[in-house]
Design an enzyme around this catalytic site. Structure first.
Site, PDB file in Angstrom:
ATOM      1  N   SER A 146       0.807  -1.211   0.000  1.00  0.00           N
ATOM      2  CA  SER A 146       0.000   0.000   0.000  1.00  0.00           C
ATOM      3  C   SER A 146       0.846   1.269   0.000  1.00  0.00           C
ATOM      4  O   SER A 146       0.359   2.350   0.295  1.00  0.00           O
ATOM      5  CB  SER A 146      -0.927   0.002   1.225  1.00  0.00           C
ATOM      6  OG  SER A 146      -1.828  -1.073   1.191  1.00  0.00           O
ATOM      7  N   THR A 171       4.468  -1.790  10.650  1.00  0.00           N
ATOM      8  CA  THR A 171       3.723  -3.029  10.863  1.00  0.00           C
ATOM      9  C   THR A 171       2.614  -3.152   9.828  1.00  0.00           C
ATOM     10  O   THR A 171       2.065  -2.154   9.361  1.00  0.00           O
ATOM     11  CB  THR A 171       3.120  -3.104  12.277  1.00  0.00           C
ATOM     12  OG1 THR A 171       2.444  -4.360  12.439  1.00  0.00           O
ATOM     13  CG2 THR A 171       2.129  -1.980  12.517  1.00  0.00           C
ATOM     14  N   HIS A 172       2.303  -4.407   9.464  1.00  0.00           N
ATOM     15  CA  HIS A 172       1.163  -4.703   8.589  1.00  0.00           C
ATOM     16  C   HIS A 172       0.015  -5.310   9.395  1.00  0.00           C
ATOM     17  O   HIS A 172      -1.010  -5.682   8.813  1.00  0.00           O
ATOM     18  CB  HIS A 172       1.566  -5.715   7.511  1.00  0.00           C
ATOM     19  CG  HIS A 172       2.583  -5.195   6.527  1.00  0.00           C
ATOM     20  ND1 HIS A 172       2.437  -3.988   5.889  1.00  0.00           N
ATOM     21  CD2 HIS A 172       3.747  -5.740   6.071  1.00  0.00           C
ATOM     22  CE1 HIS A 172       3.474  -3.809   5.072  1.00  0.00           C
ATOM     23  NE2 HIS A 172       4.275  -4.845   5.179  1.00  0.00           N
ATOM     24  N   MET A 187      14.190   7.937  -4.462  1.00  0.00           N
ATOM     25  CA  MET A 187      14.319   6.848  -3.497  1.00  0.00           C
ATOM     26  C   MET A 187      15.141   5.705  -4.076  1.00  0.00           C
ATOM     27  O   MET A 187      16.021   5.148  -3.409  1.00  0.00           O
ATOM     28  CB  MET A 187      12.934   6.352  -3.082  1.00  0.00           C
ATOM     29  CG  MET A 187      12.204   7.284  -2.142  1.00  0.00           C
ATOM     30  SD  MET A 187      10.501   6.760  -1.803  1.00  0.00           S
ATOM     31  CE  MET A 187      10.788   5.173  -1.003  1.00  0.00           C
ATOM     32  N   LYS A 217       6.723   1.026  -9.401  1.00  0.00           N
ATOM     33  CA  LYS A 217       6.503   2.249 -10.165  1.00  0.00           C
ATOM     34  C   LYS A 217       5.947   3.391  -9.324  1.00  0.00           C
ATOM     35  O   LYS A 217       6.117   4.553  -9.668  1.00  0.00           O
ATOM     36  CB  LYS A 217       5.557   1.964 -11.331  1.00  0.00           C
ATOM     37  CG  LYS A 217       6.118   0.982 -12.359  1.00  0.00           C
ATOM     38  CD  LYS A 217       5.129   0.761 -13.490  1.00  0.00           C
ATOM     39  CE  LYS A 217       5.695  -0.204 -14.523  1.00  0.00           C
ATOM     40  NZ  LYS A 217       4.720  -0.439 -15.633  1.00  0.00           N
TER      41      LYS A 217
END
Length: 308
Positions: free
Chosen positions: A52, A123-124, A245, A272
């Protein structure tokens, strides 16, 4: 789905814990320990469902804390989610190496506990697994991305690994069934949307941040108590573009400093960084199935998710 239908001993395969699938790099003991984990008042927790924009947000928060200078960032806590093993190690790159490369199963929580403040913690995990004091004591940023792009990005991520077989059809099936690793996207997102008014939580939309990074980054900086000057804000905006980045991480890799893991060349975490990538992957029929699923699962909520 029976537990042994997917569980395998390999470090990259997944297992079921309390009804949710996790990769084997996630430690059940760490999930348990997180509920009573000692939160610091200057912690910044970045919470996302996988794929995400997680590492984009980590970079943004870290740049904010360092006035927009990538070279000043302490990346000690960037390699792993809190619930994982320490990922900064050499990973197997072929099927044969799965049985020969010895993995260190040290919990990454050990590293987080010893890290100096301010800590940026990833964290996920779902809301019900996070520290009880998190929303009362520390700052949290929740980043949500439209689920079609989440699913597309997850498939692209796994397609780089020859020992993690995943077809597009299987990927779609698992996502709609809530059997993707780290659980159900609707349940994960709705839990944080329901508490979006909490003072210490900032709910951020990936697509909004992509369209207007300057305003989005300024809001994040204000939320974590680090408002930026106009010059510093511009530095953060410029340094957190996908191209910058990638350049930063490339320089670190060349100097022997690995930003994510030594497996990053095999499983790239930066792709991307665009919206609506799903349009190049979904068929018309799949899109109709997904839309019907989305209407059913998100009925009664008003989360403004953009699919464009």
């Amino acid at each position: 789905m029976a537990e042994d239908a997917r569980s395998k001993p390999g470090i990259f395969f997944d297992h079921c814990y309390k009804g949710i699938w996790y990769p084997n790099i996630v430690l059940d003991s760490s999930i348990e320990a997180l509920r009573s984990f000692e939160v610091r008042s200057d912690d910044v927790w970045v919470v996302t469902f996988p794929k995400s924009g997680t590492h984009w947000m980590i970079e943004i928060v870290s740049l904010i804390l360092n006035d927009g200078y990538p070279g000043k960032i302490n990346r000690t806590l960037h390699s792993s989610a809190a619930e994982m093993i320490n990922m900064d190690q050499t990973f197997p790159r072929t099927l044969d190496e799965l049985d020969t490369v010895r993995m260190d199963m040290t919990p990454f929580l050990n590293t987080i506990e010893k890290a100096p403040s301010p800590r940026v913690i990833l964290t996920h995990l779902g809301l019900n697994c996070l520290p009880k004091e998190l929303m009362k004591k520390a700052k949290a940023v929740y980043l949500v991305r439209n689920p079609k792009d989440v699913m597309t990005s997850w498939y692209n991520f796994l397609s780089h690994a020859d020992f993690m077989p995943m077809t597009w059809e299987k990927n779609l099936q698992q996502f709609l069934a809530g059997e993707m690793i780290w659980g159900s996207w609707p349940e994960h997102v709705k839990a944080f949307w329901d508490i979006r008014e909490e003072e210490n939580l900032l709910f951020v939309h990936y697509e909004d941040l992509l369209k207007d990074p300057t305003s989005g980054i300024a809001a994040i900086a204000e939320h974590i108590g680090r408002p930026l000057s106009k010059e510093a804000l511009q530095r953060v905006v410029e340094s957190s573009t996908m191209s910058e980045m990638k350049a930063t991480y490339r320089k670190m890799a060349e100097s022997g400093l690995f930003y994510l893991t030594k497996a990053s060349g095999l499983l790239p975490f930066l792709n991307k960084g665009q919206a609506a990538q799903w349009k190049s992957r979904f068929t018309v029929a799949e899109n109709e199935i997904f839309d019907e699923w989305y209407r059913r699962e998100m009925a009664g909520t008003n989360i403004p998710i953009s699919f464009e």
